[in-house]
Design an enzyme around this catalytic site. Sequence first.
Site, PDB file in Angstrom:
ATOM      1  N   SER A 113      20.673 -17.618   8.364  1.00  0.00           N
ATOM      2  CA  SER A 113      20.591 -18.684   7.368  1.00  0.00           C
ATOM      3  C   SER A 113      21.552 -19.833   7.663  1.00  0.00           C
ATOM      4  O   SER A 113      21.484 -20.445   8.709  1.00  0.00           O
ATOM      5  CB  SER A 113      20.830 -18.078   5.988  1.00  0.00           C
ATOM      6  OG  SER A 113      20.589 -19.025   5.002  1.00  0.00           O
ATOM      7  N   HIS A 114      22.477 -20.048   6.750  1.00  0.00           N
ATOM      8  CA  HIS A 114      23.377 -21.203   6.841  1.00  0.00           C
ATOM      9  C   HIS A 114      24.654 -20.870   7.601  1.00  0.00           C
ATOM     10  O   HIS A 114      25.520 -21.724   7.740  1.00  0.00           O
ATOM     11  CB  HIS A 114      23.741 -21.640   5.418  1.00  0.00           C
ATOM     12  CG  HIS A 114      24.176 -20.472   4.596  1.00  0.00           C
ATOM     13  ND1 HIS A 114      23.288 -19.543   4.118  1.00  0.00           N
ATOM     14  CD2 HIS A 114      25.397 -20.041   4.238  1.00  0.00           C
ATOM     15  CE1 HIS A 114      23.947 -18.595   3.476  1.00  0.00           C
ATOM     16  NE2 HIS A 114      25.233 -18.869   3.536  1.00  0.00           N
ATOM     17  N   ASP A 279      18.821 -25.923   5.284  1.00  0.00           N
ATOM     18  CA  ASP A 279      19.800 -25.114   6.012  1.00  0.00           C
ATOM     19  C   ASP A 279      19.247 -24.569   7.329  1.00  0.00           C
ATOM     20  O   ASP A 279      18.159 -24.943   7.763  1.00  0.00           O
ATOM     21  CB  ASP A 279      20.302 -23.969   5.125  1.00  0.00           C
ATOM     22  CG  ASP A 279      19.235 -22.895   4.938  1.00  0.00           C
ATOM     23  OD1 ASP A 279      18.043 -23.253   4.932  1.00  0.00           O
ATOM     24  OD2 ASP A 279      19.594 -21.716   4.798  1.00  0.00           O
ATOM     25  N   ASP A 281      17.729 -21.878   8.395  1.00  0.00           N
ATOM     26  CA  ASP A 281      16.378 -21.317   8.497  1.00  0.00           C
ATOM     27  C   ASP A 281      15.387 -21.966   7.545  1.00  0.00           C
ATOM     28  O   ASP A 281      14.273 -21.476   7.378  1.00  0.00           O
ATOM     29  CB  ASP A 281      16.414 -19.805   8.264  1.00  0.00           C
ATOM     30  CG  ASP A 281      16.962 -19.440   6.897  1.00  0.00           C
ATOM     31  OD1 ASP A 281      17.769 -20.216   6.353  1.00  0.00           O
ATOM     32  OD2 ASP A 281      16.573 -18.378   6.361  1.00  0.00           O
ATOM     33  N   ASP A 283      15.278 -22.446   4.207  1.00  0.00           N
ATOM     34  CA  ASP A 283      14.919 -22.009   2.851  1.00  0.00           C
ATOM     35  C   ASP A 283      15.771 -22.663   1.762  1.00  0.00           C
ATOM     36  O   ASP A 283      15.414 -22.636   0.599  1.00  0.00           O
ATOM     37  CB  ASP A 283      14.904 -20.471   2.726  1.00  0.00           C
ATOM     38  CG  ASP A 283      16.213 -19.823   3.113  1.00  0.00           C
ATOM     39  OD1 ASP A 283      17.153 -20.551   3.491  1.00  0.00           O
ATOM     40  OD2 ASP A 283      16.290 -18.578   3.058  1.00  0.00           O
ATOM     41  N   ARG A 284      16.918 -23.244   2.147  1.00  0.00           N
ATOM     42  CA  ARG A 284      17.753 -23.906   1.131  1.00  0.00           C
ATOM     43  C   ARG A 284      17.472 -25.405   1.093  1.00  0.00           C
ATOM     44  O   ARG A 284      16.955 -25.965   2.065  1.00  0.00           O
ATOM     45  CB  ARG A 284      19.232 -23.717   1.448  1.00  0.00           C
ATOM     46  CG  ARG A 284      19.673 -22.295   1.351  1.00  0.00           C
ATOM     47  CD  ARG A 284      21.167 -22.184   1.514  1.00  0.00           C
ATOM     48  NE  ARG A 284      21.555 -20.803   1.268  1.00  0.00           N
ATOM     49  CZ  ARG A 284      22.782 -20.402   0.986  1.00  0.00           C
ATOM     50  NH1 ARG A 284      23.761 -21.269   0.930  1.00  0.00           N
ATOM     51  NH2 ARG A 284      23.035 -19.126   0.767  1.00  0.00           N
ATOM     52  N   LYS A 378      12.573 -18.527  -0.769  1.00  0.00           N
ATOM     53  CA  LYS A 378      12.890 -19.864  -1.250  1.00  0.00           C
ATOM     54  C   LYS A 378      12.456 -20.838  -0.170  1.00  0.00           C
ATOM     55  O   LYS A 378      12.299 -20.464   0.987  1.00  0.00           O
ATOM     56  CB  LYS A 378      14.363 -19.994  -1.590  1.00  0.00           C
ATOM     57  CG  LYS A 378      15.330 -19.571  -0.509  1.00  0.00           C
ATOM     58  CD  LYS A 378      16.736 -19.582  -1.075  1.00  0.00           C
ATOM     59  CE  LYS A 378      17.751 -19.125  -0.046  1.00  0.00           C
ATOM     60  NZ  LYS A 378      18.264 -17.778  -0.318  1.00  0.00           N
TER      61      LYS A 378
HETATM   62  C1  G1P Z   1      24.226 -16.060  -0.680  1.00  0.00           C
HETATM   63  C2  G1P Z   1      23.862 -16.731  -1.985  1.00  0.00           C
HETATM   64  C3  G1P Z   1      22.605 -16.119  -2.549  1.00  0.00           C
HETATM   65  C4  G1P Z   1      21.485 -16.212  -1.517  1.00  0.00           C
HETATM   66  C5  G1P Z   1      21.939 -15.609  -0.200  1.00  0.00           C
HETATM   67  C6  G1P Z   1      20.908 -15.814   0.904  1.00  0.00           C
HETATM   68  O1  G1P Z   1      24.452 -14.693  -0.893  1.00  0.00           O
HETATM   69  O2  G1P Z   1      24.924 -16.633  -2.915  1.00  0.00           O
HETATM   70  O3  G1P Z   1      22.257 -16.784  -3.731  1.00  0.00           O
HETATM   71  O4  G1P Z   1      20.348 -15.531  -1.957  1.00  0.00           O
HETATM   72  O5  G1P Z   1      23.162 -16.212   0.219  1.00  0.00           O
HETATM   73  O6  G1P Z   1      20.654 -17.156   1.142  1.00  0.00           O
HETATM   74  P1  G1P Z   1      25.921 -14.075  -1.064  1.00  0.00           P
HETATM   75  O7  G1P Z   1      26.719 -14.487   0.138  1.00  0.00           O
HETATM   76  O8  G1P Z   1      26.496 -14.684  -2.304  1.00  0.00           O
HETATM   77  O9  G1P Z   1      25.710 -12.595  -1.174  1.00  0.00           O
HETATM   78 ZN    ZN Z   2      18.712 -19.873   4.539  1.00  0.00          ZN
END
Ligand code: G1P
Ligand code: ZN
Length: 545
Positions: A113-114, A279, A281, A283-284, A378
């Site tokens: 992800s990010h 982000d 991948d 999804d954000r 998302k």
């Molecule tokens: C974080 C975000 C959560 C999201 C997840 C994946 O998880 O807080 O809302 O679903 O990334 O993108 P966390 O690191 O808080 O467990």
């Molecule tokens: Zn992501």
Amino acid sequence: MKISTVATTPFAGQKPGTSGLRKKVKVFSQPGFLENFVQSIFDNLVGQQGQTLVLGGDGRFFNDVAIQVILRMAAAAGFGRVLVGQNGILSTPAASAVIRKHRAFGGIVLSASHNPGGPDGDFGIKYNLANGGPANETFTEAVYKRSQSIAEYRIAEADDIDLGCLGETSIGGMVVNVIDPVSDYLELLESLFDFERITALLARPDFRMRFDAMHAVTGPYARTILEGRLGAPAGTVVNGTPLPDFGGGHPDPNPVYAADLVAALADPASGLSFGAASDGDGDRNMIVGRGFIVSPSDSLAVIAANYRLVPAYAAGISGVARSMPTSCAVDRVAAELGVPAYETPTGWKFFGSLLDAGKVTFCGEESAGTGSWHVREKDGLWAVLYWLNILARRDESVEQIVREHWRHFGRNVYSRHDYEAIDTEKAEALMNGLRQKLPTLAGQTYEGMRIEAADDFCYTDPIDGSQSEKQGIRLLLEGGSRVVFRLSGTGTEGATLRVYLERYVADPAEHDVPVKTALAPLVRLAVSVADIPGITGRNAPDVIS
Ligand code: G1P
Ligand code: ZN
């Protein structure tokens, strides 16, 4: 096809977190680490023989190596066909769309992800089910359990597949179909939004937008959709070439890591009226107006409140869902619309059953995630197009739309404070300390605010009855204010403590009070109740969003 059975031994730490398994590239690239985890997934599947698997990732470092290994293991596991994104690319929402459209058995998405990428960055892997959504906790627990007793993995002997060319090849009896990563996804978005009106908006001389792909996966998607299909001027998409290390950046669309975008929108000389980012991948999302950042919780509420303006949703919505720490702004919209609002634990996997059952139309998280029934993830670009659709229908600026929303529903002033890379034991001690205090907190007054209730959030899925415990400590204060504490389930270094702060302000005269000022008493309360400095040695959060 020759299949090798390779002896292996378990690796500790293959427990999936909030969103799949995330580890440093150095951990993932140890011989057998990836293979063990993938085999543990495959060992938990029933009936995949001859079926279709979808495979792709966000293009981060190690994506290319991992894809070839997974293709050979999928062949050994008996899959009949793999749909793989060209050059190994599929954004998370596009993977979900492809799984659903092609009625695949499931999918593997390679992404952290990010989280930063590159040889010293992070890598991740996530399994999605036939509904296109992340596997539930029962499945991820079973995968973890398997990974702790695994003794061998199976892999076909074959050369690397050329993923640059669209079309079909094979590994033994398994067809490998290299697909265009954008087209199925674009077709889906076209079926939801008013593309004609958005095209007209983007052609207006007084409307200029910028989309920052942060050198991550949405670059090709945004170029094709915004600049190609919707006719936005070339250059609308910036940082649009995906790089294995995201250009050294942190591909998280928030005011800290997308500071350039925020600055450009704050500068009248830029002529920009709308900004957005996504982000690693895809999804954000982040939505920015001229000199005005939309908080993700507000964005979800505005999206729900404006459903009548968007073709696919105009006929009516069934309900909304938000993760527990997300602000209650969307609940107020649901109450007015007379539809249910669900509160789930953090992580998109909890929305899947509600979406499958048709209980909700929109879901979202405070962490810049919004989406709908169109996929089971998302979806960053979906949110951007949704906002463009609203803007195309309402002749107002982003700021005007949000302020009008606050005037009508009141404002849920909101912020999240992250304390990163804390010693894991200290973080656990802090949470356990809070848990022990829980029975005594209700009724106490701190900073002039009375705690009405305090608990450790426990969720029972209304569809399948599964229970998830210890999902975050909640302090519910009088007047609708809240403080929530939880530990991140996506980090790869130590622990990250997240403190979520929310205050409901009905009076429009107070909507302009800076967030920091409005939340200061709640911050003091959170710091003192949890004894953050005493236990962690930290006097301030690392990231405020
Ligand atoms: C974080 C975000 C959560 C999201 C997840 C994946 O998880 O807080 O809302 O679903 O990334 O993108 P966390 O690191 O808080 O467990
Ligand atoms: Zn992501």
